[in-house]
Design a protein around this motif. Structure first.
Motif, mmCIF file in Angstrom:
data_model
loop_
_atom_site.group_PDB
_atom_site.id
_atom_site.type_symbol
_atom_site.label_atom_id
_atom_site.label_comp_id
_atom_site.label_asym_id
_atom_site.label_seq_id
_atom_site.Cartn_x
_atom_site.Cartn_y
_atom_site.Cartn_z
ATOM 1 N N ARG A 121 0.840 -1.207 0.000
ATOM 2 C CA ARG A 121 0.000 0.000 0.000
ATOM 3 C C ARG A 121 0.867 1.246 0.000
ATOM 4 N NH1 ARG A 121 -4.860 1.962 0.811
ATOM 5 N NH2 ARG A 121 -5.861 -0.041 0.994
ATOM 6 N N LYS A 122 1.958 1.209 0.762
ATOM 7 C CA LYS A 122 2.851 2.370 0.850
ATOM 8 C C LYS A 122 3.447 2.699 -0.518
ATOM 9 C CE LYS A 122 6.971 4.032 3.234
ATOM 10 N NZ LYS A 122 8.039 3.686 4.177
ATOM 11 N N GLU A 123 3.894 1.669 -1.244
ATOM 12 C CA GLU A 123 4.478 1.894 -2.568
ATOM 13 C C GLU A 123 3.434 2.436 -3.542
ATOM 14 O OE1 GLU A 123 7.925 -1.500 -2.954
ATOM 15 O OE2 GLU A 123 5.827 -2.137 -3.057
ATOM 16 N N ALA A 124 2.221 1.893 -3.483
ATOM 17 C CA ALA A 124 1.161 2.352 -4.381
ATOM 18 C C ALA A 124 0.791 3.803 -4.089
ATOM 19 C CB ALA A 124 -0.064 1.451 -4.253
ATOM 20 N N CYS A 125 0.665 4.146 -2.808
ATOM 21 C CA CYS A 125 0.340 5.531 -2.432
ATOM 22 C C CYS A 125 1.450 6.489 -2.852
ATOM 23 C CB CYS A 125 0.100 5.634 -0.925
ATOM 24 S SG CYS A 125 -1.454 4.916 -0.380
ATOM 25 N N GLN A 126 2.689 6.065 -2.672
ATOM 26 C CA GLN A 126 3.817 6.914 -3.069
ATOM 27 C C GLN A 126 3.798 7.143 -4.583
ATOM 28 O OE1 GLN A 126 7.647 5.336 -2.000
ATOM 29 N NE2 GLN A 126 8.730 7.169 -2.648
ATOM 30 N N PHE A 127 3.522 6.099 -5.347
ATOM 31 C CA PHE A 127 3.458 6.206 -6.806
ATOM 32 C C PHE A 127 2.372 7.191 -7.218
ATOM 33 C CE2 PHE A 127 1.917 4.630 -10.966
ATOM 34 C CZ PHE A 127 3.093 4.703 -11.684
ATOM 35 N N ILE A 128 1.209 7.103 -6.571
ATOM 36 C CA ILE A 128 0.096 8.006 -6.891
ATOM 37 C C ILE A 128 0.445 9.432 -6.491
ATOM 38 C CG2 ILE A 128 -2.284 8.607 -6.293
ATOM 39 C CD1 ILE A 128 -2.812 5.566 -6.097
ATOM 40 N N ASP A 129 1.010 9.611 -5.283
ATOM 41 C CA ASP A 129 1.370 10.952 -4.802
ATOM 42 C C ASP A 129 2.419 11.617 -5.685
ATOM 43 O OD1 ASP A 129 -0.420 10.786 -2.735
ATOM 44 O OD2 ASP A 129 1.070 10.179 -1.240
ATOM 45 N N GLU A 130 3.323 10.826 -6.242
ATOM 46 C CA GLU A 130 4.375 11.376 -7.107
ATOM 47 C C GLU A 130 3.880 11.634 -8.527
ATOM 48 O OE1 GLU A 130 7.548 8.570 -6.764
ATOM 49 O OE2 GLU A 130 8.185 9.336 -4.819
ATOM 50 N N GLY A 131 2.612 11.322 -8.781
ATOM 51 C CA GLY A 131 2.032 11.614 -10.088
ATOM 52 C C GLY A 131 2.231 10.521 -11.116
ATOM 53 N N GLY A 132 2.559 9.325 -10.688
ATOM 54 C CA GLY A 132 2.799 8.230 -11.615
ATOM 55 C C GLY A 132 1.580 7.884 -12.458
ATOM 56 N N LEU A 133 0.401 7.835 -11.829
ATOM 57 C CA LEU A 133 -0.822 7.520 -12.580
ATOM 58 C C LEU A 133 -1.145 8.619 -13.569
ATOM 59 C CD1 LEU A 133 -3.255 5.946 -9.969
ATOM 60 C CD2 LEU A 133 -2.030 4.816 -11.804
ATOM 61 N N ASP A 134 -0.955 9.861 -13.143
ATOM 62 C CA ASP A 134 -1.215 10.981 -14.051
ATOM 63 C C ASP A 134 -0.278 10.938 -15.244
ATOM 64 O OD1 ASP A 134 -3.165 11.897 -12.293
ATOM 65 O OD2 ASP A 134 -1.758 13.180 -11.209
ATOM 66 N N MET A 135 0.977 10.590 -15.009
ATOM 67 C CA MET A 135 1.957 10.499 -16.093
ATOM 68 C C MET A 135 1.583 9.381 -17.058
ATOM 69 S SD MET A 135 4.588 11.611 -17.604
ATOM 70 C CE MET A 135 5.587 12.607 -16.552
ATOM 71 N N GLU A 136 1.161 8.232 -16.525
ATOM 72 C CA GLU A 136 0.760 7.118 -17.391
ATOM 73 C C GLU A 136 -0.450 7.504 -18.240
ATOM 74 O OE1 GLU A 136 0.121 3.737 -14.903
ATOM 75 O OE2 GLU A 136 2.259 3.340 -14.701
ATOM 76 N N GLN A 137 -1.410 8.206 -17.619
ATOM 77 C CA GLN A 137 -2.600 8.632 -18.360
ATOM 78 C C GLN A 137 -2.214 9.626 -19.454
ATOM 79 O OE1 GLN A 137 -5.549 10.615 -15.999
ATOM 80 N NE2 GLN A 137 -6.962 10.850 -17.703
ATOM 81 N N MET A 138 -1.322 10.562 -19.142
ATOM 82 C CA MET A 138 -0.893 11.551 -20.125
ATOM 83 C C MET A 138 -0.184 10.869 -21.299
ATOM 84 S SD MET A 138 1.767 14.722 -19.771
ATOM 85 C CE MET A 138 3.187 13.668 -19.915
ATOM 86 N N GLN A 139 0.684 9.902 -21.001
ATOM 87 C CA GLN A 139 1.393 9.196 -22.060
ATOM 88 C C GLN A 139 0.429 8.406 -22.932
ATOM 89 O OE1 GLN A 139 4.352 6.989 -19.902
ATOM 90 N NE2 GLN A 139 5.864 8.641 -20.041
ATOM 91 N N ALA A 140 -0.614 7.862 -22.329
ATOM 92 C CA ALA A 140 -1.598 7.110 -23.109
ATOM 93 C C ALA A 140 -2.385 8.036 -24.034
ATOM 94 C CB ALA A 140 -2.543 6.369 -22.171
ATOM 95 N N GLU A 141 -2.615 9.270 -23.588
ATOM 96 C CA GLU A 141 -3.394 10.221 -24.387
ATOM 97 C C GLU A 141 -2.547 10.935 -25.435
ATOM 98 O OE1 GLU A 141 -5.069 12.806 -21.480
ATOM 99 O OE2 GLU A 141 -6.511 11.321 -20.784
ATOM 100 N N MET A 142 -1.237 11.021 -25.202
ATOM 101 C CA MET A 142 -0.362 11.753 -26.125
ATOM 102 C C MET A 142 -0.168 10.978 -27.418
ATOM 103 S SD MET A 142 2.676 13.559 -23.888
ATOM 104 C CE MET A 142 3.866 12.730 -24.842
#
Length: 192
Positions: A121-142
């Protein structure tokens, strides 16, 4: 004795917990319809990320006498806390998509990351807080030109030199197999 931990309203600790309305200053809303309309328009701008334009609209309202200066400060405090619904009864119907992820959405994202990537859970929360999901979504849309190039290569199939090399290798293997089979049949005489 250990005290039970309280949930903060977010799937990840320290993430997105907005200030409750009890800590926000009480709004001294104007009775004038034009002033209320101006507040709604400014709040809508702020909600969509146009904070500067919303604040400018409030300043103009104060300059014209529609809105009192203390109300401007109160509204800014509400916006800072992520609260944009200043006049709940006067609001237009809410949009179908929320402005930000809800607690349930965040929890679902954390659980999905934990399952897919075998993370804690800690790793997943850290990934989300650092913007990892947002970056993946942006790359998928680009749009990526390399994706188009790879897709074109896939449609064309293997290059001709590769096809020829494979055909030659298969023919050579077949000839060697025939040759080996012919030698084995010569060595072992058939008895009648």
């Amino acid at each position: 004795p250990a005290l039970p931990q309280q949930r903060s309203g977010s799937a990840c600790p320290g993430r997105g917990a907005t200030m409750g309305s009890s800590k926000l200053p009480k709004l001294q809303l104007p009775k004038d319809e034009a002033a209320q309309k101006r507040l709604i328009e400014a709040s809508d701008l702020a909600k969509t990320g146009e904070l500067k334009a919303g604040q400018q609209m409030l300043k103009e309202g104060v300059a014209s006498g529609l809105i009192a200066a203390p109300l401007q400060r109160q509204v800014l405090a509400w916006w800072s806390a992520g609260e944009y619904d200043l006049l709940p009864g006067k609001r237009t119907p809410p949009e179908s998509s929320p402005a930000g992820p809800t607690v349930d959405d965040m929890e679902a994202q954390v659980v999905r990351l934990m399952k897919e990537r075998q993370w804690s859970r800690k790793e997943a929360c850290q990934f989300i807080d650092e913007g990892g999901l947002d970056m993946e979504q942006m790359q998928a849309e680009m749009h990526s030109p390399m994706d188009d190039a790879f897709e074109k290569l896939k449609q064309q199939g293997p290059p001709q030199w590769f096809v020829e090399a494979m055909t030659n290798a298969q023919e050579k293997a077949k000839q060697e197999a025939d040759l080996a089979e012919g030698e084995t049949s010569k060595e072992t005489p058939v008895e009648n």
